[in-house]
Design a protein around this motif. Structure first.
Motif, PDB file in Angstrom:
ATOM      1  N   LEU D  19      29.292  20.178 -53.135  1.00  0.00           N
ATOM      2  CA  LEU D  19      28.140  20.805 -53.772  1.00  0.00           C
ATOM      3  C   LEU D  19      28.650  21.970 -54.603  1.00  0.00           C
ATOM      4  CD1 LEU D  19      25.087  21.308 -54.130  1.00  0.00           C
ATOM      5  CD2 LEU D  19      25.208  22.755 -52.083  1.00  0.00           C
ATOM      6  N   LYS D  21      28.089  25.250 -57.411  1.00  0.00           N
ATOM      7  CA  LYS D  21      27.144  26.368 -57.565  1.00  0.00           C
ATOM      8  C   LYS D  21      25.982  26.034 -58.476  1.00  0.00           C
ATOM      9  CE  LYS D  21      29.949  30.428 -56.584  1.00  0.00           C
ATOM     10  NZ  LYS D  21      30.685  31.556 -57.197  1.00  0.00           N
ATOM     11  N   ILE D  25      26.641  17.586 -57.769  1.00  0.00           N
ATOM     12  CA  ILE D  25      27.381  17.049 -56.628  1.00  0.00           C
ATOM     13  C   ILE D  25      28.511  16.171 -57.162  1.00  0.00           C
ATOM     14  CG2 ILE D  25      27.246  15.510 -54.627  1.00  0.00           C
ATOM     15  CD1 ILE D  25      24.451  16.607 -54.131  1.00  0.00           C
ATOM     16  N   GLY D  63      37.974  25.947 -57.184  1.00  0.00           N
ATOM     17  CA  GLY D  63      37.332  26.259 -55.910  1.00  0.00           C
ATOM     18  C   GLY D  63      36.223  27.287 -56.027  1.00  0.00           C
ATOM     19  N   ASN D  65      33.839  27.468 -57.902  1.00  0.00           N
ATOM     20  CA  ASN D  65      32.541  26.875 -58.212  1.00  0.00           C
ATOM     21  C   ASN D  65      31.958  26.057 -57.077  1.00  0.00           C
ATOM     22  OD1 ASN D  65      32.322  27.563 -61.154  1.00  0.00           O
ATOM     23  ND2 ASN D  65      34.302  26.563 -61.110  1.00  0.00           N
ATOM     24  N   VAL D  66      32.684  25.978 -55.970  1.00  0.00           N
ATOM     25  CA  VAL D  66      32.279  25.110 -54.863  1.00  0.00           C
ATOM     26  C   VAL D  66      31.468  25.897 -53.841  1.00  0.00           C
ATOM     27  CG1 VAL D  66      33.127  23.691 -52.959  1.00  0.00           C
ATOM     28  CG2 VAL D  66      34.283  23.631 -55.177  1.00  0.00           C
ATOM     29  N   VAL D  67      30.348  25.350 -53.423  1.00  0.00           N
ATOM     30  CA  VAL D  67      29.573  25.938 -52.334  1.00  0.00           C
ATOM     31  C   VAL D  67      30.032  25.354 -51.009  1.00  0.00           C
ATOM     32  CG1 VAL D  67      27.265  26.231 -51.332  1.00  0.00           C
ATOM     33  CG2 VAL D  67      27.577  26.326 -53.815  1.00  0.00           C
ATOM     34  N   SER D  68      30.007  24.025 -50.901  1.00  0.00           N
ATOM     35  CA  SER D  68      30.373  23.404 -49.628  1.00  0.00           C
ATOM     36  C   SER D  68      31.027  22.051 -49.860  1.00  0.00           C
ATOM     37  CB  SER D  68      29.139  23.238 -48.746  1.00  0.00           C
ATOM     38  OG  SER D  68      28.206  22.379 -49.373  1.00  0.00           O
ATOM     39  N   ILE D  69      31.807  21.650 -48.904  1.00  0.00           N
ATOM     40  CA  ILE D  69      32.570  20.405 -48.946  1.00  0.00           C
ATOM     41  C   ILE D  69      32.204  19.592 -47.708  1.00  0.00           C
ATOM     42  CG2 ILE D  69      34.908  19.412 -48.971  1.00  0.00           C
ATOM     43  CD1 ILE D  69      35.777  22.429 -49.782  1.00  0.00           C
ATOM     44  N   SER D  70      31.566  18.442 -47.934  1.00  0.00           N
ATOM     45  CA  SER D  70      31.250  17.564 -46.807  1.00  0.00           C
ATOM     46  C   SER D  70      32.324  16.487 -46.717  1.00  0.00           C
ATOM     47  CB  SER D  70      29.905  16.864 -47.009  1.00  0.00           C
ATOM     48  OG  SER D  70      28.896  17.800 -47.246  1.00  0.00           O
ATOM     49  N   VAL D  71      32.895  16.343 -45.553  1.00  0.00           N
ATOM     50  CA  VAL D  71      33.896  15.308 -45.345  1.00  0.00           C
ATOM     51  C   VAL D  71      33.191  14.063 -44.825  1.00  0.00           C
ATOM     52  CG1 VAL D  71      36.075  14.726 -44.241  1.00  0.00           C
ATOM     53  CG2 VAL D  71      35.542  17.108 -44.800  1.00  0.00           C
TER      54      VAL D  71
ATOM     55  N   SER E  58      30.192  17.015 -41.071  1.00  0.00           N
ATOM     56  CA  SER E  58      31.271  17.994 -41.040  1.00  0.00           C
ATOM     57  C   SER E  58      31.365  18.699 -42.392  1.00  0.00           C
ATOM     58  CB  SER E  58      32.581  17.259 -40.732  1.00  0.00           C
ATOM     59  OG  SER E  58      33.648  18.159 -40.680  1.00  0.00           O
ATOM     60  N   ILE E  60      32.852  22.077 -44.795  1.00  0.00           N
ATOM     61  CA  ILE E  60      33.617  23.302 -45.055  1.00  0.00           C
ATOM     62  C   ILE E  60      32.780  24.140 -46.018  1.00  0.00           C
ATOM     63  CG2 ILE E  60      35.730  24.274 -46.043  1.00  0.00           C
ATOM     64  CD1 ILE E  60      36.997  21.428 -45.477  1.00  0.00           C
ATOM     65  N   ARG E  62      32.331  27.721 -48.248  1.00  0.00           N
ATOM     66  CA  ARG E  62      33.028  28.892 -48.817  1.00  0.00           C
ATOM     67  C   ARG E  62      32.239  30.163 -48.510  1.00  0.00           C
ATOM     68  NH1 ARG E  62      37.040  28.679 -52.640  1.00  0.00           N
ATOM     69  NH2 ARG E  62      36.154  30.529 -53.562  1.00  0.00           N
ATOM     70  N   ASN E  65      29.724  32.196 -50.870  1.00  0.00           N
ATOM     71  CA  ASN E  65      28.359  31.759 -51.140  1.00  0.00           C
ATOM     72  C   ASN E  65      27.369  32.134 -50.053  1.00  0.00           C
ATOM     73  OD1 ASN E  65      28.803  30.066 -53.622  1.00  0.00           O
ATOM     74  ND2 ASN E  65      30.296  29.180 -52.226  1.00  0.00           N
TER      75      ASN E  65
END
Lengths: 72, 72, 72, 72, 72, 72, 72
Positions: D19, D21, D25, D63, D65-71, E58, E60, E62, E65
């Motif tokens: 996701l 900023k 997506i 990085g 610009n990234v809010v969250s990283i879903s694996v 899951s 991650i 930042r 934010n």
């Protein structure tokens, strides 16, 4: 070649016009500045984006809000 | 390979067109720059997003407000 | 594993498409980059969010305004 | 306890959904990352906030610009 | 006196609710965090400002934010 | 002369009212703070810009989102 | 030449008017400041952009939210 910090220091005593990030314009006599481009202005006039002006006198300005500095 | 800072330094004396974060365009002759991409422009014209232009003369520009620099 | 900086350096000479924070897209041939992901592009075309395109030629781009870099 | 950087490094080779900023997506296979959470994605699809998708292939993502990283 | 980082580390294994800068709320079980307040969440649910929720599993996140972290 | 960090540390155990960048107001008992003005609040109430309040209990707040801290 | 930090330190005990990034104006007696231009104000009045004023008493203000400081 003219370095930005050098021109700023050389401009002390002269009138400058600052464009701020929010669109305001500050005009005044530059009294001093530091490495972050924070500045001290005297006899300052602030003009808002709608053209409304107010006198501010002695002002400390944070460099991080400045877009550009015109030396008059 | 052309490094960004090297191209900027090599462009001193040439006319550049700067796109700022707020959409303004500044055109002028590059007089100098520093490690933060702060720049000194001479014979500068600022064009606002509505197309309105104003002459600014000698300008110190903070690099943090710059998106891109076109070398003319 | 492919490190971001390594891929960027390996992409010199190739065409890249940059998405900027303000929604503009810049396409050009990558000439060089530095540790801040500042870049030099040649034969650059800028496309605004309304689809309007303009030719920019040689461009220095500040990495802090870049969202993503697509390698073509 | 699972450290963010450790999970990111362990996720190389897996599909992730980022996701950004500005609400976009990005989905793709994580190829690598660095200490700033800059990432390299392959087989990337970008979905704008209006649902419009485009294929981007190989992407370097900043990085910041990234809010969250879903694996996945 | 309770230091912010100490409370965050002590909260591993507990459910937390994160308010993000863009108004989203993320709820999940805190798995870990680092010095930048980057976090790993498990069994995460994201709630957008319009109330729409999606399961993310899951994640991650930042720290830059994050506005606030409520420990449940 | 009263230094900002000194007043913050002296205010532990007292109720504070925090104005956040997005206009929210958080009120609670200050439990601790660090050098970045990250704070821990207990018995916290959050009031949104539309006046809607919610109880948050124990909250870790990132200093970078804080505009001002009123000590009650 | 007047350095910004020097003028700020010299202004302790005087009334100052702060313009914040969100347009609010804070007026109060400056009690102290630090290297980040964080400040402590006493007998503070906050005026919102719609002209609504509220009394805040003792306030810690983060320098990163300040645009300019007028010394009265």
């Amino acid at each position: 070649m003219v370095m930005p910090q050098a021109l700023l220091e050389k401009s002390v005593g002269r009138r400058v016009s600052l464009l701020l990030k929010d669109g305001r314009i500050l005009e005044g006599r530059l009294e001093g500045s530091d490495e972050y481009m924070n500045m001290v202005l005297e006899e300052t006039t602030e003009t808002a984006t709608d053209g409304e002006a107010r006198r501010l006198g002695s002002v400390i300005l944070r460099g991080s809000n400045v877009v550009s500095i015109s030396v008059c």
